[in-house]
Design an enzyme around this catalytic site. Structure first.
Site, PDB file in Angstrom:
ATOM      1  N   LYS A 129       5.216  -2.443  13.157  1.00  0.00           N
ATOM      2  CA  LYS A 129       5.291  -1.590  11.962  1.00  0.00           C
ATOM      3  C   LYS A 129       5.505  -0.165  12.442  1.00  0.00           C
ATOM      4  CE  LYS A 129       4.956  -1.893   7.459  1.00  0.00           C
ATOM      5  NZ  LYS A 129       5.308  -3.009   6.567  1.00  0.00           N
ATOM      6  N   ASP A 169       9.826  -0.232   3.882  1.00  0.00           N
ATOM      7  CA  ASP A 169       8.479  -0.422   3.324  1.00  0.00           C
ATOM      8  C   ASP A 169       8.330   0.718   2.306  1.00  0.00           C
ATOM      9  OD1 ASP A 169       5.809  -1.967   3.670  1.00  0.00           O
ATOM     10  OD2 ASP A 169       5.144   0.105   3.796  1.00  0.00           O
TER      11      ASP A 169
HETATM   12  P1  NDP Z   1       8.009   1.424  -2.804  1.00  0.00           P
HETATM   13  O1  NDP Z   1       7.992   2.732  -2.104  1.00  0.00           O
HETATM   14  O2  NDP Z   1       9.295   0.900  -3.321  1.00  0.00           O
HETATM   15  O3  NDP Z   1       6.990   1.454  -4.036  1.00  0.00           O
HETATM   16  C1  NDP Z   1       5.625   1.699  -3.849  1.00  0.00           C
HETATM   17  C2  NDP Z   1       4.945   1.735  -5.207  1.00  0.00           C
HETATM   18  O4  NDP Z   1       3.538   1.820  -5.005  1.00  0.00           O
HETATM   19  C3  NDP Z   1       5.317   2.940  -6.035  1.00  0.00           C
HETATM   20  O5  NDP Z   1       5.211   2.633  -7.390  1.00  0.00           O
HETATM   21  C4  NDP Z   1       4.258   3.956  -5.616  1.00  0.00           C
HETATM   22  O6  NDP Z   1       4.042   4.978  -6.558  1.00  0.00           O
HETATM   23  C5  NDP Z   1       3.050   3.066  -5.484  1.00  0.00           C
HETATM   24  N1  NDP Z   1       2.116   3.659  -4.486  1.00  0.00           N
HETATM   25  C6  NDP Z   1       2.389   3.983  -3.203  1.00  0.00           C
HETATM   26  N2  NDP Z   1       1.316   4.530  -2.600  1.00  0.00           N
HETATM   27  C7  NDP Z   1       0.347   4.548  -3.528  1.00  0.00           C
HETATM   28  C8  NDP Z   1      -0.990   4.977  -3.525  1.00  0.00           C
HETATM   29  N3  NDP Z   1      -1.553   5.513  -2.433  1.00  0.00           N
HETATM   30  N4  NDP Z   1      -1.696   4.814  -4.681  1.00  0.00           N
HETATM   31  C9  NDP Z   1      -1.117   4.260  -5.792  1.00  0.00           C
HETATM   32  N5  NDP Z   1       0.157   3.822  -5.831  1.00  0.00           N
HETATM   33  C10 NDP Z   1       0.870   3.976  -4.739  1.00  0.00           C
HETATM   34  O7  NDP Z   1       7.329   0.397  -1.794  1.00  0.00           O
HETATM   35  P2  NDP Z   1       7.382  -1.202  -1.798  1.00  0.00           P
HETATM   36  O8  NDP Z   1       7.478  -1.710  -3.185  1.00  0.00           O
HETATM   37  O9  NDP Z   1       8.374  -1.595  -0.796  1.00  0.00           O
HETATM   38  O10 NDP Z   1       5.951  -1.553  -1.183  1.00  0.00           O
HETATM   39  C11 NDP Z   1       4.787  -1.794  -2.009  1.00  0.00           C
HETATM   40  C12 NDP Z   1       3.766  -2.581  -1.213  1.00  0.00           C
HETATM   41  O11 NDP Z   1       4.339  -3.843  -0.808  1.00  0.00           O
HETATM   42  C13 NDP Z   1       3.291  -1.936   0.100  1.00  0.00           C
HETATM   43  O12 NDP Z   1       1.946  -2.294   0.335  1.00  0.00           O
HETATM   44  C14 NDP Z   1       4.171  -2.588   1.157  1.00  0.00           C
HETATM   45  O13 NDP Z   1       3.595  -2.547   2.436  1.00  0.00           O
HETATM   46  C15 NDP Z   1       4.226  -4.005   0.609  1.00  0.00           C
HETATM   47  N6  NDP Z   1       5.327  -4.814   1.088  1.00  0.00           N
HETATM   48  C16 NDP Z   1       6.631  -4.424   0.931  1.00  0.00           C
HETATM   49  C17 NDP Z   1       7.652  -5.241   1.366  1.00  0.00           C
HETATM   50  C18 NDP Z   1       9.076  -4.915   1.101  1.00  0.00           C
HETATM   51  O14 NDP Z   1       9.922  -5.787   1.342  1.00  0.00           O
HETATM   52  N7  NDP Z   1       9.416  -3.739   0.591  1.00  0.00           N
HETATM   53  C19 NDP Z   1       7.375  -6.489   2.088  1.00  0.00           C
HETATM   54  C20 NDP Z   1       5.984  -6.861   2.138  1.00  0.00           C
HETATM   55  C21 NDP Z   1       5.022  -6.023   1.677  1.00  0.00           C
HETATM   56  P3  NDP Z   1       4.625   6.459  -6.298  1.00  0.00           P
HETATM   57  O15 NDP Z   1       6.094   6.362  -6.600  1.00  0.00           O
HETATM   58  O16 NDP Z   1       3.875   7.310  -7.252  1.00  0.00           O
HETATM   59  O17 NDP Z   1       4.334   6.798  -4.866  1.00  0.00           O
END
Ligand code: NDP
Length: 450
Positions: A129, A169
């Site tokens: 990561k 991510d």
């Molecule tokens: P994105 O950046 O596309 O979206 C993240 C979302 O989560 C946004 O809505 C963001 O809101 C919110 N968010 C981020 N940080 C916080 C926080 N500290 N508190 C509250 N909300 C938060 O990321 P992904 O959708 O790619 O990733 C989301 C999760 O899924 C993560 O845990 C990631 O590790 C996991 N994941 C992702 C994969 C992928 O293929 N993308 C694969 C496997 C797991 P805001 O816009 O306000 O920051």
């Protein structure tokens, strides 16, 4: 002492001693070690080979300065990381996160989880990561590009198609992958699959964008079918986040006949009793890069509440946390249960605290832990790597069918391991054990350098 096995307690104590200031990493290690109690009894050969002592320490940790110039001409400095955790079963593989909360503890926890998750996909990928404490919010396209170029200038020295293949991510989507890929190519004069999540015009795989969210629902559907003879159809669903994982989880949940009534971002959540209009969310988030509160300006009957954690007070049958780590604590889990939740499946990495997991388990909630339930993203990244190596592109339907098959198999592997190791239906234990065993056998077979 929190472990029955004094050996596991010793391993955990030494990790705590080495990294006392890394709470997220310690939380992730504790959970896996707890699951390995029955393995320690059944597999003394793995203990003798020192596999567990070794698996909790990354093979390599790279930290570096990322300096870049903002639109005002001012020099900015961030810190970059790549943690190459384990390469026993394949080249390092795992995403890059750009978020101000990124630090060594967060990247190490994510890298550690990735080792087991990648193993569960059954594809040959080690775990890694990376990321930076850079905050993409409010930055111009040019600032994002300059940051990504500077980040890749250092990262390029440590990755390669047979060494380490990063992906997206939080904060890293198609735009960032494009800038990172362009810079790698400029530096190495080589067109090769060094990143996944690429655009479709330059080596990306169909379904990669949808993969984590779709995969989460394929897993959830199979878990509900096999363990409760039930399905997503007709269920009320709450999904946290509104990023890549959340949006495509909502899309597939709706396709399967579920009704999603709430989504969020880090500022707050929207509740739409008529069912979320995903086209509106996509326009706000994917096109305008706006905030979720803009939803209520466009959809009558929906309400917005400031503060993202309140989303867990909305009654639902299925909760899908898809935002970030530790977003559901014990009290919030208890509230979900009180309001009738039957299923929790994790799109985000480690979104439930240990107290929340205990609440699910005590109340017999069907619980799909992240390592298993959100492995669809990296699995499809593995399929992207295969297509790049073959210089070939599968159709949407071909990749989607492979993804579905992988998610169904992950459920059964985790379920079968939970049965074999004495706690049938405990998918936390099952996923950890199944993921661990493959990596452990490979580490044992490859020996230790004297
Ligand atoms: P994105 O950046 O596309 O979206 C993240 C979302 O989560 C946004 O809505 C963001 O809101 C919110 N968010 C981020 N940080 C916080 C926080 N500290 N508190 C509250 N909300 C938060 O990321 P992904 O959708 O790619 O990733 C989301 C999760 O899924 C993560 O845990 C990631 O590790 C996991 N994941 C992702 C994969 C992928 O293929 N993308 C694969 C496997 C797991 P805001 O816009 O306000 O920051």
């Amino acid at each position: 002492m929190s472990f029955k096995s004094s050996y596991l307690q010793g391993v955990y104590d030494s990790v705590c001693k080495r990294d006392p200031d890394q709470p997220e990493f310690l939380q992730a290690v504790h959970e896996v070690l707890e699951s390995l109690e029955p393995v320690v009894e059944k597999r003394p050969d793995l203990v003798a080979a020192g596999v567990i002592d070794r698996i909790v320490e990354p093979e390599r940790m790279i930290a570096f300065r990322v300096s870049w110039v903002d639109d005002a001409g001012k020099v900015q400095v961030n810190r970059g990381y790549r943690i190459q955790f384990n390469s026993a079963i394949g080249p390092y593989k795992g995403g890059l996160r750009l978020h101000p909360s990124v630090n060594l503890s967060v990247i190490k926890f994510l890298g550690f989880e990735q080792v087991f998750k990648n193993s569960l996909t059954s594809l040959p990928m080690g775990g890694a990561k990376g990321g930076s404490d850079f905050d993409p919010k409010g930055k111009s396209d040019m600032e994002i590009m300059r940051f990504c170029q500077s980040f890749m200038t250092e990262l390029a020295k440590h990755i390669g198609p047979d060494t380490d293949v990063p992906a997206g991510d939080i904060g890293v989507g198609a735009r960032e992958i494009g800038y990172l890929f362009g810079q790698y190519k400029r530096l190495h004069n080589e067109y090769t699959g060094i990143l996944t999540g690429k655009g479709l015009t330059y080596g990306g795989s169909l379904v990669r964008t949808q993969a984590t969210g779709y995969g989460l629902l394929y897993f959830t559907e199979e878990m509900m079918r096999c363990m409760k003879n039930d399905s997503v159809k007709g269920k009320t669903i709450v999904v946290s986040g509104s990023g890549n994982v959340a949006i495509y989880a909502v899309e597939k949940a709706m396709e399967l006949g579920g009704k999603v009534v709430a989504m969020s971002d880090s500022n707050g959540y929207v509740y739409d009793p008529n069912g979320i209009n995903l086209d509106v969310v996509k326009e706000i988030k994917e096109v305008k890069r706006g905030r979720i509160k803009e939803y209520v300006e466009q959809v009558p009957g929906a309400t917005y509440t400031e503060g993202c954690r309140g989303i867990w007070s909305i009654p639902c049958d299925i909760a899908l946390p898809c935002a970030t780590q530790n977003e559901i604590n014990g009290e919030e889990a208890a509230l979900l249960v009180k309001n009738g939740v039957k299923v929790v499946a994790e799109g985000a990495n480690m979104p439930s605290t240990p107290e929340a997991i205990a609440v699910y388990q005590q109340n017999k909630i069907l619980y799909g832990p992240a390592k298993a339930a959100n492995a669809g993203g990296v699995a499809t990244s593995g399929l992207e790597m295969s297509q790049n190596s073959m210089r070939y592109a599968w159709t949407f339907e071909e990749v989607d069918a492979k993804l579905k098959n992988i998610m169904v198999n992950i459920f059964h592997n985790a379920y079968n391991a939970s049965k074999e190791y004495g706690d049938e239906g405990n998918l936390v234990m099952g996923a950890n054990v199944a993921g661990f065993l493959k990596v452990a056998e490979a580490m044992k077979a490859q020996g230790v350098a004297y």
